[in-house]
Design a protein around this motif. Sequence first.
Motif, PDB file in Angstrom:
ATOM      1  N   LYS A   1       0.810  -1.213   0.000  1.00 39.23           N
ATOM      2  CA  LYS A   1       0.000   0.000   0.000  1.00 39.23           C
ATOM      3  C   LYS A   1       0.847   1.268   0.000  1.00 39.23           C
ATOM      4  N   LYS A   2       2.004   1.181   0.573  1.00 36.50           N
ATOM      5  CA  LYS A   2       2.852   2.378   0.705  1.00 36.50           C
ATOM      6  C   LYS A   2       4.017   2.367  -0.286  1.00 36.50           C
ATOM      7  N   TRP A   3       3.874   1.645  -1.387  1.00 38.20           N
ATOM      8  CA  TRP A   3       5.002   1.520  -2.307  1.00 38.20           C
ATOM      9  C   TRP A   3       5.361   2.853  -2.961  1.00 38.20           C
ATOM     10  N   LYS A   4       4.379   3.728  -3.093  1.00 40.10           N
ATOM     11  CA  LYS A   4       4.672   5.029  -3.685  1.00 40.10           C
ATOM     12  C   LYS A   4       5.572   5.866  -2.767  1.00 40.10           C
ATOM     13  N   VAL A   5       5.260   5.798  -1.441  1.00 45.12           N
ATOM     14  CA  VAL A   5       6.096   6.531  -0.477  1.00 45.12           C
ATOM     15  C   VAL A   5       7.516   5.985  -0.488  1.00 45.12           C
ATOM     16  N   LEU A   6       7.625   4.661  -0.486  1.00 42.77           N
ATOM     17  CA  LEU A   6       8.953   4.046  -0.509  1.00 42.77           C
ATOM     18  C   LEU A   6       9.699   4.389  -1.802  1.00 42.77           C
ATOM     19  N   ALA A   7       8.971   4.446  -2.910  1.00 42.77           N
ATOM     20  CA  ALA A   7       9.607   4.799  -4.181  1.00 42.77           C
ATOM     21  C   ALA A   7      10.131   6.232  -4.150  1.00 42.77           C
ATOM     22  N   ILE A   8       9.351   7.127  -3.524  1.00 40.33           N
ATOM     23  CA  ILE A   8       9.803   8.521  -3.415  1.00 40.33           C
ATOM     24  C   ILE A   8      11.086   8.602  -2.592  1.00 40.33           C
ATOM     25  N   PHE A   9      11.105   7.893  -1.455  1.00 38.67           N
ATOM     26  CA  PHE A   9      12.326   7.874  -0.624  1.00 38.67           C
ATOM     27  C   PHE A   9      13.494   7.283  -1.407  1.00 38.67           C
ATOM     28  N   GLY A  13      16.760   9.404  -2.329  1.00 39.16           N
ATOM     29  CA  GLY A  13      18.061   8.962  -1.833  1.00 39.16           C
ATOM     30  C   GLY A  13      19.076   8.807  -2.938  1.00 39.16           C
ATOM     31  N   ALA A  14      18.645   8.251  -4.082  1.00 40.26           N
ATOM     32  CA  ALA A  14      19.559   8.098  -5.216  1.00 40.26           C
ATOM     33  C   ALA A  14      20.029   9.455  -5.719  1.00 40.26           C
ATOM     34  N   ILE A  15      19.102  10.430  -5.779  1.00 40.73           N
ATOM     35  CA  ILE A  15      19.474  11.764  -6.240  1.00 40.73           C
ATOM     36  C   ILE A  15      20.436  12.426  -5.266  1.00 40.73           C
ATOM     37  N   LEU A  16      20.134  12.317  -3.958  1.00 43.87           N
ATOM     38  CA  LEU A  16      21.023  12.914  -2.948  1.00 43.87           C
ATOM     39  C   LEU A  16      22.402  12.261  -2.979  1.00 43.87           C
ATOM     40  N   GLY A 307      22.946   6.122  -1.150  1.00 41.69           N
ATOM     41  CA  GLY A 307      21.885   7.088  -0.891  1.00 41.69           C
ATOM     42  C   GLY A 307      20.510   6.448  -0.981  1.00 41.69           C
ATOM     43  N   ALA A 308      20.293   5.631  -2.025  1.00 44.38           N
ATOM     44  CA  ALA A 308      19.008   4.959  -2.181  1.00 44.38           C
ATOM     45  C   ALA A 308      18.741   3.987  -1.037  1.00 44.38           C
ATOM     46  N   PHE A 309      19.771   3.239  -0.615  1.00 41.59           N
ATOM     47  CA  PHE A 309      19.595   2.258   0.462  1.00 41.59           C
ATOM     48  C   PHE A 309      19.265   2.946   1.785  1.00 41.59           C
ATOM     49  N   ILE A 310      20.026   4.003   2.121  1.00 37.93           N
ATOM     50  CA  ILE A 310      19.794   4.701   3.389  1.00 37.93           C
ATOM     51  C   ILE A 310      18.405   5.337   3.411  1.00 37.93           C
ATOM     52  N   CYS A 311      18.047   5.996   2.318  1.00 40.70           N
ATOM     53  CA  CYS A 311      16.727   6.642   2.287  1.00 40.70           C
ATOM     54  C   CYS A 311      15.606   5.601   2.244  1.00 40.70           C
ATOM     55  N   PHE A 312      15.858   4.443   1.627  1.00 42.22           N
ATOM     56  CA  PHE A 312      14.852   3.376   1.637  1.00 42.22           C
ATOM     57  C   PHE A 312      14.599   2.891   3.064  1.00 42.22           C
ATOM     58  N   LEU A 313      15.667   2.726   3.845  1.00 43.42           N
ATOM     59  CA  LEU A 313      15.501   2.345   5.248  1.00 43.42           C
ATOM     60  C   LEU A 313      14.737   3.419   6.019  1.00 43.42           C
ATOM     61  N   GLY A 315      12.581   5.404   4.730  1.00 43.36           N
ATOM     62  CA  GLY A 315      11.196   5.302   4.280  1.00 43.36           C
ATOM     63  C   GLY A 315      10.455   4.187   4.999  1.00 43.36           C
ATOM     64  N   LEU A 316      11.128   3.033   5.184  1.00 39.10           N
ATOM     65  CA  LEU A 316      10.503   1.947   5.930  1.00 39.10           C
ATOM     66  C   LEU A 316      10.158   2.366   7.354  1.00 39.10           C
ATOM     67  N   ILE A 317      11.100   3.054   7.989  1.00 39.03           N
ATOM     68  CA  ILE A 317      10.846   3.521   9.354  1.00 39.03           C
ATOM     69  C   ILE A 317       9.675   4.505   9.362  1.00 39.03           C
ATOM     70  N   TRP A 318       9.670   5.387   8.393  1.00 44.11           N
ATOM     71  CA  TRP A 318       8.575   6.373   8.309  1.00 44.11           C
ATOM     72  C   TRP A 318       7.222   5.667   8.121  1.00 44.11           C
ATOM     73  N   VAL A 319       7.170   4.679   7.222  1.00 47.85           N
ATOM     74  CA  VAL A 319       5.914   3.956   6.985  1.00 47.85           C
ATOM     75  C   VAL A 319       5.482   3.207   8.239  1.00 47.85           C
ATOM     76  N   TYR A 320       6.438   2.599   8.915  1.00 48.23           N
ATOM     77  CA  TYR A 320       6.118   1.832  10.130  1.00 48.23           C
ATOM     78  C   TYR A 320       5.555   2.750  11.217  1.00 48.23           C
ATOM     79  N   ILE A 321       6.226   3.874  11.446  1.00 46.76           N
ATOM     80  CA  ILE A 321       5.770   4.795  12.501  1.00 46.76           C
ATOM     81  C   ILE A 321       4.413   5.400  12.143  1.00 46.76           C
ATOM     82  N   SER A 322       4.234   5.766  10.871  1.00 43.67           N
ATOM     83  CA  SER A 322       2.954   6.356  10.471  1.00 43.67           C
ATOM     84  C   SER A 322       1.824   5.346  10.582  1.00 43.67           C
ATOM     85  N   THR A 323       2.115   4.077  10.288  1.00 40.10           N
ATOM     86  CA  THR A 323       1.088   3.037  10.406  1.00 40.10           C
ATOM     87  C   THR A 323       0.680   2.831  11.864  1.00 40.10           C
ATOM     88  N   LEU A 324       1.700   2.800  12.744  1.00 43.69           N
ATOM     89  CA  LEU A 324       1.372   2.680  14.177  1.00 43.69           C
ATOM     90  C   LEU A 324       0.563   3.866  14.660  1.00 43.69           C
TER      91      LEU A 324
END
Length: 331
Positions: A1-9, A13-16, A307-313, A315-324
């Motif tokens: 459900k949150k794949w768009k958010v993860l894709a943005i992160f 991250g890749a750009i940064l 950059g992509a890996f760090i921001c992906f992690l 994003g996962l934390i962000w999705v987890y916290i927002s879901t809780l």
Amino acid sequence: KKWKVLAIFLVAGAILGAMVSIFKKPVYHADTTFVLEQSEMGGLGNISGIASMLGVNFGSIASDNSLFSGDNIMELYKSESMLTRALLTPFDSGLNGQSKELIIERYISFNKLEEKWKDDVDFSTLDFSLPWSDFTIEQDSVMKEVVKEIRKNNLYVEKPDRKLNIIKVTVASKDQAFSKRLNENLVATVNEFYLKTKTKKTAENVRVLQNQSDSVREVVDNKIMALARFQDNVPNPNPLLKQGTVESRSIQVDLQASAAVYEEVVKNLEIAKINHRNNTPLLQIIDRPRYPLERSEIKLKVGIVLGAFICFLMGLIWVYISTLYVKHLKP
């Protein structure tokens, strides 16, 4: 459900990461390695070697307590005095010829300290070409801060192998010429101080004995001249008149005594010279910094992946916290 958010992160991250790898300046490493002579600690040398493999340090028990034994010389490279002397030497990049610029001025320039410290320091009034003893409080303050920054961010002194007497001195900075020049000057400054300190006592002993030898030799020459002068004045003394030979015998006795003293002084002088040569330490440079220096940088592919890996992690934390938050806290 949150794949768009993860894709943005992921994309962010890749750009940064790509921007960091492109705009971050590489760091140049100037390395000098040298071997330092140390005593074998008498009969405990082999025992100490075995003990060091087992993690036991016999240095405090069996070391020769020299200023440059063990890790002391490594701390000497980090001392404020040695770094200050090296920073106050003229800078010569080796690319554009001689320069009147000092190494500390080069450091201030490429680190843009004039802008960073403009509220606290007026660099236009500071003249680092003055003798160190004539520095103002403001100059000393700037020098202390620069030394602290170099010790913290630019200077690394280590032993590649703790069981060997090889020491490695590294200066790392974003200015290739600065890294090389500071490394060379710091090693030269410490080595000069090392040699002078290590041979100070024996050199003073040689100097004193040399002065004594010259003085006694002058006395011997004067006695020889006095005897020759007497013999010229009285070429054929009457052998029946003993009183006429007293002065000649007195000069001969003084000459023999002076010659004996001179012989002993010369003997001690030669022994002192041998001791001085034996006490002169061995400090052999193995590798020197040469252009082009080793550089460390973040490559484009590595920057993008990291950059992509760090921001992906993140994003996962962000999705987890927002879901809780939505499930348990949101009214």
